[in-house]
Design a protein around this motif. Structure first.
Motif, PDB file in Angstrom:
ATOM      1  N   GLY A  60       0.582  -1.116  -0.245  1.00 19.35           N
ATOM      2  CA  GLY A  60      -0.207  -0.020  -0.111  1.00 19.35           C
ATOM      3  C   GLY A  60       1.017   1.186   0.210  1.00 19.35           C
ATOM      4  N   SER A  62       2.929   8.224  -1.419  1.00 23.31           N
ATOM      5  CA  SER A  62       2.243   8.808   0.249  1.00 23.31           C
ATOM      6  C   SER A  62       3.255   8.282   0.932  1.00 23.31           C
ATOM      7  CB  SER A  62       1.420   6.788   0.300  1.00 23.31           C
ATOM      8  OG  SER A  62       2.269   5.896  -0.443  1.00 23.31           O
ATOM      9  N   TYR A  97       3.251  10.836   4.423  1.00 23.88           N
ATOM     10  CA  TYR A  97       2.917  10.747   6.070  1.00 23.88           C
ATOM     11  C   TYR A  97       5.384  11.015   5.995  1.00 23.88           C
ATOM     12  CZ  TYR A  97      -1.423   9.794   4.653  1.00 23.88           C
ATOM     13  OH  TYR A  97      -2.796   9.168   4.711  1.00 23.88           O
ATOM     14  N   TYR A 111       4.324   7.024  13.847  1.00 20.13           N
ATOM     15  CA  TYR A 111       3.084   5.846  14.377  1.00 20.13           C
ATOM     16  C   TYR A 111       2.697   6.845  15.831  1.00 20.13           C
ATOM     17  CZ  TYR A 111       0.842   1.457  15.257  1.00 20.13           C
ATOM     18  OH  TYR A 111      -0.212   0.865  16.027  1.00 20.13           O
ATOM     19  N   LYS A 142      -8.455   7.616  14.404  1.00 24.55           N
ATOM     20  CA  LYS A 142      -8.132   6.805  12.393  1.00 24.55           C
ATOM     21  C   LYS A 142      -6.792   6.985  12.056  1.00 24.55           C
ATOM     22  CE  LYS A 142     -10.077   5.811   8.299  1.00 24.55           C
ATOM     23  NZ  LYS A 142     -10.698   6.294   6.685  1.00 24.55           N
ATOM     24  N   PRO A 178      -3.960   6.248   9.827  1.00 20.37           N
ATOM     25  CA  PRO A 178      -3.510   6.036   8.388  1.00 20.37           C
ATOM     26  C   PRO A 178      -2.510   4.386   8.027  1.00 20.37           C
ATOM     27  CG  PRO A 178      -2.630   8.195   9.526  1.00 20.37           C
ATOM     28  CD  PRO A 178      -2.740   7.135   9.909  1.00 20.37           C
ATOM     29  N   LYS A 179      -3.618   4.058   6.875  1.00 20.97           N
ATOM     30  CA  LYS A 179      -2.866   2.762   6.990  1.00 20.97           C
ATOM     31  C   LYS A 179      -1.722   2.521   6.356  1.00 20.97           C
ATOM     32  CE  LYS A 179      -7.716   1.289   4.625  1.00 20.97           C
ATOM     33  NZ  LYS A 179      -8.579   0.411   3.638  1.00 20.97           N
ATOM     34  N   VAL A 180      -1.082   3.264   5.327  1.00 19.90           N
ATOM     35  CA  VAL A 180       0.426   4.021   5.201  1.00 19.90           C
ATOM     36  C   VAL A 180       0.703   3.854   6.639  1.00 19.90           C
ATOM     37  CG1 VAL A 180       1.894   4.850   4.114  1.00 19.90           C
ATOM     38  CG2 VAL A 180      -0.419   5.020   3.091  1.00 19.90           C
ATOM     39  N   GLN A 190       0.373   2.465   9.786  1.00 15.12           N
ATOM     40  CA  GLN A 190      -0.288   1.356   9.879  1.00 15.12           C
ATOM     41  C   GLN A 190       0.769  -0.032   8.874  1.00 15.12           C
ATOM     42  OE1 GLN A 190      -2.070   0.585  12.760  1.00 15.12           O
ATOM     43  NE2 GLN A 190      -0.472  -1.118  12.924  1.00 15.12           N
ATOM     44  N   SER A 191       0.711   0.614   7.637  1.00 10.82           N
ATOM     45  CA  SER A 191       1.212  -0.922   7.090  1.00 10.82           C
ATOM     46  C   SER A 191       3.321  -0.922   7.221  1.00 10.82           C
ATOM     47  CB  SER A 191       1.230  -0.702   5.580  1.00 10.82           C
ATOM     48  OG  SER A 191       1.945  -1.771   4.730  1.00 10.82           O
ATOM     49  N   ASP A 238       4.278  -2.193  10.106  1.00 16.78           N
ATOM     50  CA  ASP A 238       3.783  -3.390  10.766  1.00 16.78           C
ATOM     51  C   ASP A 238       5.130  -4.311  10.079  1.00 16.78           C
ATOM     52  OD1 ASP A 238       1.576  -3.614  12.320  1.00 16.78           O
ATOM     53  OD2 ASP A 238       0.214  -3.767  10.712  1.00 16.78           O
TER      54      ASP A 238
END
Length: 341
Positions: free
Chosen positions: A219, A224, A228, A251, A259, A261-263, A265-266, A269
């Protein structure tokens, strides 16, 4: 010491470009476009840069054991050449047939090897090493800070954007043979997808590199990453550990909001993947063993005989190639620039 620049050619990268794009043949109807195109490139480099020394860095087979140990699929794929180049993509038709003809590739490369020797062009071959790592060793150790050539302009010839990493040195330029553009740091910046050239390597650790089969963080793209992790768009060079700490701070900051952001979090991880990718993507002299470094130094410092016209032209005859005026002109320019380099 000459004030004229030193030119370092990424041999496989440049040869492949002409091998796939130039359909010129010898008198027997055999494709020889890669070799002929490469020699034209060398002539253009003599004319444009009047170099004191010219190096061609070849990959002598095997690739980087260290990188393949990290990632078994590194620079793999069914449609890639057995010659490791890092620039092959899926090909069809004429180009696919060329890629599968290993004997043709070997004949062209052998022709180039012999022809360049008669031009007094220095060629470096290191087994189980990649051309960009050898180029890095030349730039950082042989001709880098502390050497007599530290302030000499070094021009690296390649269309591989990974070489932008070298532009942190103000005495290095990257020449793109396809675009015919000489990149300095400022010009390369326009080609870095919003990421600062000093941090392009780190951004690539997030996005991955499809051409080398290096998967990125799911992602995450350059846009992106810049959104971020805005420090990637700034000039201070980030090192891996600093960047990892930076991602943790980002992070933690978003963790206080409703919320995530997916980026972000990815990336959080997949920090182990980022660390692995850095080891695969970063170009440095440390990628070479001490034995490889000694070999590279010895090959770089070898004193070559003066250009040999008879020997140079005989290589064309052996390979059933017409001797054109442009080839004699190439020899004359090589003799002029390198004899007194």
């Amino acid at each position: 010491m000459s004030n004229r620049p030193i030119v370092i050619i990424d041999g496989m990268n440049c040869w492949v470009r002409y091998f796939l794009g130039n359909q010129e043949m010898n008198l027997s109807g055999e494709s020889f476009g890669g070799a002929i195109g490469f020699l034209r490139l060398v002539r253009n480099l003599f004319r444009q840069f009047t170099p004191s020394q010219v190096f061609v860095v070849w990959e002598a087979g095997g690739g980087s054991k260290r990188r393949k140990k990290l990632l078994g699929e590194y620079k793999g794929g069914s449609n890639r050449s057995n010659i490791s180049t890092g620039v092959f993509e899926d090909r069809k038709g004429f180009q696919k047939d060329l890629l599968q003809d290993e004997q043709l590739k070997a004949r062209q490369l052998l022709f180039l090897n012999k022809a360049l020797k008669h031009l007094s062009v220095k060629q470096l071959y290191l087994k189980e090493a990649e051309g960009d790592d050898v180029a890095a060793y030349l730039l950082k150790e042989v001709f880098g800070p502390g050497s007599e050539h530290a302030n000499t302009l070094k021009v690296v010839v390649s269309n591989d954007k990974d070489y932008y990493q070298f532009l942190v040195d103000d005495n290095v330029r990257i020449y793109h043979p396809g675009k015919k553009i000489l990149y300095n740091k400022e010009l390369a910046q326009e080609d870095c997808d919003g990421i600062h050239v000093n941090n392009y390597c780190l951004a690539k650790c997030l996005t991955g590199d499809n051409s080398d089969n290096i998967n990125g963080v799911p992602g995450v793209g350059y846009k992106s990453a810049a959104k971020y992790y805005p420090s990637l768009t700034l000039s201070p060079e980030l090192f891996l550990n600093d960047f990892i700490d930076y991602t943790e701070r980002v992070y933690a900051e978003y963790s206080t909001q409703k919320k995530m952001p997916k980026v972000v979090q990815s990336v959080h991880d997949n920090l182990d993947l980022v660390r692995r990718n850095y080891k695969l993507i970063y170009i440095g002299s440390s990628a070479l063993t001490s034995t490889q470094q000694e070999t590279a130094t010895r090959q770089a410092e070898t004193v070559l005989p003066n250009p040999n016209l008879i020997g140079f032209l005989s290589i064309f005859t052996e390979n059933k190639l017409n001797i054109m005026q442009e080839h004699e002109a190439l020899f004359s320019e090589a003799s002029l620039f390198l004899r007194h380099g």
